[in-house]
Every structure is written in C-alpha cells, then in structure tokens.
Design a protein around this motif. Structure first.
Motif, PDB file in Angstrom:
ATOM      1  N   HIS A  41       0.850  -1.187   0.000  1.00  0.00           N
ATOM      2  CA  HIS A  41       0.000   0.000   0.000  1.00  0.00           C
ATOM      3  C   HIS A  41       0.889   1.242   0.000  1.00  0.00           C
TER       4      HIS A  41
ATOM      5  N   VAL B 232       1.194   3.956  -3.206  1.00  0.00           N
ATOM      6  CA  VAL B 232       0.844   5.364  -3.026  1.00  0.00           C
ATOM      7  C   VAL B 232       2.085   6.246  -3.129  1.00  0.00           C
TER       8      VAL B 232
ATOM      9  N   ILE C  55      -6.434   0.942  -5.963  1.00  0.00           N
ATOM     10  CA  ILE C  55      -5.308   1.873  -6.129  1.00  0.00           C
ATOM     11  C   ILE C  55      -4.521   1.519  -7.390  1.00  0.00           C
TER      12      ILE C  55
END
Length: 157
Positions: free
Chosen positions: A53, A57, A103
C-alpha cells in the motif's frame, strides 16, 4: 498492466471463496511441516498488503521514493495472527486487497516508471515492477495456503 490487474482481481475472488470455506482445523495447521500455519501465511499477506500500500501510493508521489522495509517473521510474531479468528484475518485480508486493487487500477501510466527503493538496500525498481511482483507474491503464498488441499492451481505461484 491490464493483464496483471485482471490476474489480481481473479486471484482475489477465487481465493476468497476457497478461504472462506476452509475448515478451522486447517487454518490452525501449518501448510507444511515446520512452516507457518495458514493463519500466519494469510496474516503475512496482510502485512505484505500494508507494505505494498505504501509502495503503490508513495511510488506515485515521487520520481524516486525510498520506503522502509520490514521483517516478515517478526511482523507475524508480534501481531499474533495465530491467536485471531480465521474470519477476522480473512475479512481484513480481502478488504485490504480490494483497496489495493482499486489503487493499482488507477495508477496513471506515466507513474509506472517512478522508482521505489527499500531503505538501506541497493535494489530499486519501477512502480510497475512492484505491482507485478505483489501479485506474484500474493499468488505464491496463496499457493502455500492451498497446498495439498486440491488440484486447483489457479492461486499457486
């Protein structure tokens, strides 16, 4: 990347069904002699999701991101996955991976070349490599969880 993302989604859906149906006695058992239990492997996959994650990002926010690494055995031990109910681990794993898939599906093509390096290590790779490697890693460990249970190799790595 479309193929990788499709593989990610298909792996999640296929594995979620099978994991949900897994008997409790199997979740507490090591996938192989001397190895983590299936609960611990799925917990490790939560830790991997958490780590990736950050990569997915932060890798979009800088041309060259340096991100902390982690020690998988220590993380599994500290979090005591073995003591948690299977459905707690499963639901967190599935929700986190659905979020990661979202994402990854929205990463602009021009960001895939951004470089990510693990702090203290010399290895670095573009964001596209990390996304692809995450799916490979996910399938590898799901293959461990399902090891010896059936002949369906859709989640083996």
């Amino acid at each position: 990347m479309n193929e990788v993302l499709k593989e990610f989604q298909e792996t999640l859906e296929s594995a979620h069904q099978k994991l949900y149906a897994m008997p409790a006695a199997l979740t507490d058992a090591p996938w192989a002699q001397g190895k983590w239990t299936r609960k611990q492997v799925l917990g490790h996959l939560i830790d991997s999701a958490s780590t990736n994650h950050q990569r997915f990002v932060r890798g979009q926010l800088a041309d060259h991101a340096v991100i902390p690494g982690y020690h998988p055995d220590a993380w599994v031990e500290v979090q005591k996955y073995q003591e948690l109910p299977w459905l707690t681990i499963l639901n967190l794993w599935y929700a986190y991976n659905q979020h990661l898939l979202g994402i990854a599906s929205k990463i602009p093509a021009e960001k895939y070349g951004n470089v990510i390096q693990i702090a203290g290590e010399t290895f670095e790779a573009p964001l596209q490599w990390w996304v692809t490697d995450y799916v490979r890693h996910l399938r590898h460990h799901l293959g461990q969880i399902f090891s010896g249970l059936d002949s369906d190799d859709t989640t083996s790595g």
